[in-house]
Design a protein around this motif. Sequence first.
Motif: not given
Length: 140
Positions: A52-54, A58-60, A102-105
């Motif tokens: 959840s810290v990512l 987590a939102v995705n 794909v998600i940034a970070g």
Amino acid sequence: MTTHSIEHHPDLAEMRTRFERVTSTPAAQAVEALALITGLYLAASPWIAGFSVLGALAVNNLITGLAYCVCMSGLGSAYERTHAMAWTAVGLGAWTIVAPWVIAGNVDTTRTVVNNVITGAVALCLALAMAGMAGRERTA
């Protein structure tokens, strides 16, 4: 330009009856139930699997899981009007698989990759099964 409504289709009653028969089978009901559980797990997976810290992933996963539940929840009761949403759920399952890359970070950790690939594969298979339900009885 002329548009035609499905309400005037000569086989409308037969189509509705067929869709109702297909979605009332135990297999279709099991697919829908498993799909809802999969979507809820996907939404909660950042907190269950411990990533959840990512924030971005987590939102995705939260949004994708809830969208998957919405897409798959109406299929059992109104399949004749919602079967196209199963194809949207196929896309959501595929997105879940590729999201960690794909998600940034820097979110492609072992934990996130394993979680999303397994959950996405299950979601993809369930959505394909539900999308294929319409043609099942026609060929049987």
